[in-house]
Structure formats: C-alpha cells, structure tokens
Design a protein around this motif. Structure first.
Motif, PDB file in Angstrom:
ATOM      1  N   LEU A   1       4.551  -1.250  -0.346  1.00 27.31           N
ATOM      2  CA  LEU A   1       5.184  -1.969   1.004  1.00 27.31           C
ATOM      3  C   LEU A   1       3.806  -2.094   1.838  1.00 27.31           C
ATOM      4  O   LEU A   1       3.728  -0.921   2.471  1.00 27.31           O
ATOM      5  CB  LEU A   1       6.383  -1.422   1.570  1.00 27.31           C
ATOM      6  CG  LEU A   1       7.585  -1.649   0.758  1.00 27.31           C
ATOM      7  CD1 LEU A   1       8.695  -1.068   1.252  1.00 27.31           C
ATOM      8  CD2 LEU A   1       8.092  -3.113   0.776  1.00 27.31           C
ATOM      9  N   ILE A   2       3.257  -3.125   2.207  1.00 30.68           N
ATOM     10  CA  ILE A   2       2.008  -3.142   3.074  1.00 30.68           C
ATOM     11  C   ILE A   2       2.376  -4.288   4.068  1.00 30.68           C
ATOM     12  O   ILE A   2       2.553  -5.364   3.691  1.00 30.68           O
ATOM     13  CB  ILE A   2       0.801  -3.459   2.415  1.00 30.68           C
ATOM     14  CG1 ILE A   2       0.401  -2.680   1.197  1.00 30.68           C
ATOM     15  CG2 ILE A   2      -0.386  -3.306   3.190  1.00 30.68           C
ATOM     16  CD1 ILE A   2      -0.003  -1.278   1.374  1.00 30.68           C
ATOM     17  N   ASP A   3       2.505  -3.663   5.306  1.00 27.90           N
ATOM     18  CA  ASP A   3       2.739  -4.608   6.317  1.00 27.90           C
ATOM     19  C   ASP A   3       1.629  -5.631   6.830  1.00 27.90           C
ATOM     20  O   ASP A   3       0.393  -5.433   6.275  1.00 27.90           O
ATOM     21  CB  ASP A   3       3.325  -4.034   7.571  1.00 27.90           C
ATOM     22  CG  ASP A   3       2.287  -3.188   8.459  1.00 27.90           C
ATOM     23  OD1 ASP A   3       1.153  -3.361   8.132  1.00 27.90           O
ATOM     24  OD2 ASP A   3       2.678  -2.694   9.324  1.00 27.90           O
TER      25      ASP A   3
ATOM     26  N   LYS B   1       0.597   1.124   5.336  1.00 26.57           N
ATOM     27  CA  LYS B   1       1.479   1.358   4.130  1.00 26.57           C
ATOM     28  C   LYS B   1       2.876   2.033   4.417  1.00 26.57           C
ATOM     29  O   LYS B   1       2.717   3.245   5.035  1.00 26.57           O
ATOM     30  CB  LYS B   1       0.696   2.279   3.058  1.00 26.57           C
ATOM     31  CG  LYS B   1       1.477   2.534   1.755  1.00 26.57           C
ATOM     32  CD  LYS B   1       0.436   3.259   0.793  1.00 26.57           C
ATOM     33  CE  LYS B   1       1.024   3.518  -0.672  1.00 26.57           C
ATOM     34  NZ  LYS B   1       0.318   4.279  -1.343  1.00 26.57           N
ATOM     35  N   ILE B   2       3.812   1.423   4.222  1.00 23.75           N
ATOM     36  CA  ILE B   2       5.286   2.018   4.388  1.00 23.75           C
ATOM     37  C   ILE B   2       5.775   2.924   3.524  1.00 23.75           C
ATOM     38  O   ILE B   2       5.967   2.471   2.207  1.00 23.75           O
ATOM     39  CB  ILE B   2       6.272   0.770   4.643  1.00 23.75           C
ATOM     40  CG1 ILE B   2       5.565  -0.279   5.529  1.00 23.75           C
ATOM     41  CG2 ILE B   2       7.515   1.280   5.177  1.00 23.75           C
ATOM     42  CD1 ILE B   2       5.143   0.055   7.023  1.00 23.75           C
ATOM     43  N   GLU B   3       5.777   4.200   3.828  1.00 28.39           N
ATOM     44  CA  GLU B   3       6.276   5.208   2.976  1.00 28.39           C
ATOM     45  C   GLU B   3       7.372   6.055   3.332  1.00 28.39           C
ATOM     46  O   GLU B   3       7.794   6.977   2.665  1.00 28.39           O
ATOM     47  CB  GLU B   3       5.057   6.201   2.401  1.00 28.39           C
ATOM     48  CG  GLU B   3       3.878   5.418   2.025  1.00 28.39           C
ATOM     49  CD  GLU B   3       2.680   6.438   1.461  1.00 28.39           C
ATOM     50  OE1 GLU B   3       2.333   6.644   0.385  1.00 28.39           O
ATOM     51  OE2 GLU B   3       2.408   7.188   2.499  1.00 28.39           O
ATOM     52  N   TYR B   4       8.028   5.607   4.677  1.00 27.34           N
ATOM     53  CA  TYR B   4       8.912   6.362   5.275  1.00 27.34           C
ATOM     54  C   TYR B   4       9.860   5.549   5.724  1.00 27.34           C
ATOM     55  O   TYR B   4       9.785   4.698   6.480  1.00 27.34           O
ATOM     56  CB  TYR B   4       8.120   7.157   6.296  1.00 27.34           C
ATOM     57  CG  TYR B   4       8.976   8.042   7.465  1.00 27.34           C
ATOM     58  CD1 TYR B   4      10.059   8.493   7.051  1.00 27.34           C
ATOM     59  CD2 TYR B   4       8.489   8.421   8.487  1.00 27.34           C
ATOM     60  CE1 TYR B   4      10.864   9.175   7.995  1.00 27.34           C
ATOM     61  CE2 TYR B   4       9.005   9.239   9.409  1.00 27.34           C
ATOM     62  CZ  TYR B   4      10.396   9.717   9.185  1.00 27.34           C
ATOM     63  OH  TYR B   4      10.853  10.503   9.906  1.00 27.34           O
ATOM     64  N   LEU B   5      11.263   5.807   5.248  1.00 24.97           N
ATOM     65  CA  LEU B   5      12.474   5.557   5.700  1.00 24.97           C
ATOM     66  C   LEU B   5      13.290   6.135   6.380  1.00 24.97           C
ATOM     67  O   LEU B   5      13.807   7.157   5.632  1.00 24.97           O
ATOM     68  CB  LEU B   5      13.374   4.629   4.365  1.00 24.97           C
ATOM     69  CG  LEU B   5      14.458   3.985   4.551  1.00 24.97           C
ATOM     70  CD1 LEU B   5      14.314   2.421   5.445  1.00 24.97           C
ATOM     71  CD2 LEU B   5      15.187   3.603   3.426  1.00 24.97           C
ATOM     72  N   ARG B   6      13.979   5.916   7.559  1.00 31.55           N
ATOM     73  CA  ARG B   6      14.731   6.676   8.324  1.00 31.55           C
ATOM     74  C   ARG B   6      16.130   5.914   8.058  1.00 31.55           C
ATOM     75  O   ARG B   6      16.376   4.655   8.357  1.00 31.55           O
ATOM     76  CB  ARG B   6      14.467   6.683   9.701  1.00 31.55           C
ATOM     77  CG  ARG B   6      13.127   7.448  10.147  1.00 31.55           C
ATOM     78  CD  ARG B   6      12.915   7.498  11.577  1.00 31.55           C
ATOM     79  NE  ARG B   6      13.828   8.353  12.344  1.00 31.55           N
ATOM     80  CZ  ARG B   6      13.634   9.334  12.833  1.00 31.55           C
ATOM     81  NH1 ARG B   6      12.366  10.143  12.720  1.00 31.55           N
ATOM     82  NH2 ARG B   6      14.647  10.041  13.330  1.00 31.55           N
ATOM     83  N   VAL B   7      17.189   6.652   7.688  1.00 35.38           N
ATOM     84  CA  VAL B   7      18.344   5.927   7.146  1.00 35.38           C
ATOM     85  C   VAL B   7      19.266   6.603   8.216  1.00 35.38           C
ATOM     86  O   VAL B   7      19.844   7.970   8.138  1.00 35.38           O
ATOM     87  CB  VAL B   7      18.688   6.119   5.686  1.00 35.38           C
ATOM     88  CG1 VAL B   7      20.056   5.863   5.475  1.00 35.38           C
ATOM     89  CG2 VAL B   7      17.847   5.812   4.854  1.00 35.38           C
TER      90      VAL B   7
END
Length: 331
Positions: free
Chosen positions: A4-6, A11-17
């Motif tokens: 996931l590259i915006d 680089k998107i490596e972190y998801l807050r849920v």
C-alpha cells in the motif's frame, strides 16, 4: 505481494481499528457528556469476523501493525479472543491496545499472550481532578490497570496525557516523575480540534515545545532524541540523560508529522478514515456485506489508499472537521 503506497510515496503499514465507539468515560476533548449515541443506538458495528477479514486483507497488502482502539475497546465483549485470532494472521507482527485501563486489571492476563503493548490514557494523578476530566473516571481502577499490564508483561506500557492549559498543565513534572517511578514511557499530547468537543477545547491548547522546556527544566539534564521509530508512531521521543526513562510529545497541531504518516483508521462501523484531520475515507462495510471476494476487498482498499491526502489542516481551518468525533475515529 502488493504494498500500500499512497500518492505521496508513503508506505502504509499501520492500521488503527476501533472496535466500538462506546466508552465508560466522557473525557471532554473526546466525547460529549451525553455520549455519542444518547438514544442507545449502537447497531451496525462490524462483527469480529468482519473486522478480522478486513485486517487480513490489510496484512496481505503489507500492513504489519494493528492497534485496537475505541471508544474504550475493553467494553466490547470478546476482545481477548478477537486479539488471539488476529495474532495468528501471517505478516501481522505487532498488536497494540489503547485503553483507559478502567477494566484492564480484569483482562490483562487474557490479553497479554496476543497484545504486545499497551497505551493507557491518564490525564491526571489527582483522583478528584481525574474524575472531573473524565466525567466519572476512577483513578484507582486505572492505577490497577497499569500495574496489571506491567505484571503480565505487556511491554512497552505507555502513559498518554493530553495536556490542557489551566486544567492539568501543572502536572507535567509530576507525570514525568511517575513515569520514571513506574518504569514506563510518558507521552504528552496536544489537544486537537476534532469534533465539537475537541474544537471547543482549543483555548486550552498547550504546545509541545513548552512541554519539552518544562521537562528539561524539571529533570535538570538534556533530553536525547530517540532514533528508534519501531513503536514511536507519531511521537517525538526523548531519553532523559542519565536514566532509562523516555518521554514523548505528540504535536499534531503545532508541528505536524504528516510527511511520515504510515497509518489509516477503521471505525467500528466499517468506515476507513484516511486522515485524522480530514473527511476523506471509504465505506468498507457496504462491500463487505454485499459479498465482495477477498481479491475485490483488497482492491477496494488499494483504491482507497490512492485517495489519502498529503496532510491535515488543523491550523488553517479547525472547523472543517467538527462533524467528526474523536471517540468514533479511535484517535
């Protein structure tokens, strides 16, 4: 494996849920006094199975770190089992928890095998003031939660203090001492203009540079910038010279960190928020319940990341995000 590259090559490596937007506290900067659903409508949360499916799709796209938030995540039943199932996902190397710790003493043992580390919100060390800030919170319960997290090996334990001018800014030094005593990291957070509650409290904003100046004067030594970014997230971290203690500041308003943003947020109702300070986002619940395949779900996520904005605009127009509630976004 796809990554996931915006659009700005982050680089998107972190998801807050966020697993719920319910909370047993009512902190003024986060939630209105009556709660976000005074009518009692808490329907339409994603099930744990649905959340797991979304998180699995993210891990297949390179996300390595998940933080479980709320509201208060420990008010949702079954959180420990959910975390245990997540820990079995290939590629997911870090599961963290953000909590007010009111219920943590009861759940730490069950969570510890799956949750690597925990951030605990504590805005005052004075029981009466803490009760006032949280509109009913119990400092004794929070202290028990901190001790339980340490006893069960959640590491690191970080204490988050939102500094509010005229409310708790006189406790900055005491919180540093408490962190040193407990052997935990203390992070000082600026108030942010998110939701009507947050916007209304911006007159209490206390900037990070003033916090750091106070800390330096209190400890009587230099603060050494920490070069580790493994668990720092948006914080600027510092070691206190001559000790093993660490403090951090999160300066979303006075000194934004958008250029290194590697995270997005999933709400309990399945909305993927691309920026804490802007309304950009994509509904994932609808395609989930319409029966998308795993490949189609990954493509929805990829297309969403392509819309991630470069930065927030807290300083330029605080009112453009009044419609959102911090408690619903997971911080």
């Amino acid at each position: 494996m796809k990554e996931l590259i915006d659009p700005f090559q982050r680089k998107i490596e972190y998801l807050r849920v966020s697993v719920t937007d319910k909370c047993n506290y009512r902190c003024g900067y986060c939630m209105p006094e009556q709660g976000v659903h005074p009518e009692g409508n808490h329907t339409e949360y994603l099930s744990f199975d649905e959340l797991t499916r979304v998180i699995k799709a993210f891990t297949e796209l390179g996300v390595k770190k998940v933080r479980l938030t709320g509201g208060e995540p420990l008010v949702r039943k079954g959180l420990a089992d959910f975390a245990a199932n997540l820990s079995a996902l290939p590629g997911l190397v870090d599961i963290a928890l953000s909590t007010n710790a009111h219920h943590l003493d009861k759940h730490a043992a069950a969570l510890a095998p799956s949750v690597n580390r925990v951030n605990i919100s504590i805005d005052s060390l004075n029981a009466n003031k803490f009760n006032h800030i949280t509109r009913g919170g119990d400092l004794v319960k929070v202290m028990a939660g901190i001790d339980a997290a340490l006893a069960h090996g959640m590491k690191p334990v970080k204490l988050n203090m939102v500094v509010m001018k005229g409310t708790n800014d006189n406790e900055i030094e005491a919180m540093v001492d408490f962190g040193i005593q407990k052997g935990v990291e203390v992070r000082f957070i600026e108030t942010m203009p998110i939701g009507p509650a947050g916007v209304s409290m911006m007159d209490q904003h206390y900037p990070a540079d003033k916090i750091l100046k106070r800390v330096r004067e209190h400890v009587g030594s230099d603060l050494i910038p920490s070069s580790s970014r493994t668990h720092d997230g948006p914080a600027r971290n510092y070691l206190i010279a001559g000790t093993d203690a660490k403090i951090g500041v999160i300066s979303a308003v006075s000194q934004h960190f958008c250029e290194t943003c590697n995270r997005v947020r999933l709400t309990a109702r399945g909305f993927l928020a691309l920026c804490l300070g802007q309304e950009d986002g994509v509904d994932l619940r609808a395609p989930l319940r319409a029966g998308v395949t795993d490949e189609e779900l990954r493509q929805v996520i990829i297309d969403a990341i392509a819309k991630k904005p470069e930065r927030h605009f807290f300083n330029e127009n605080v009112h453009n995000i009044e419609f959102r509630q911090m408690v619903s976004l997971g911080g």
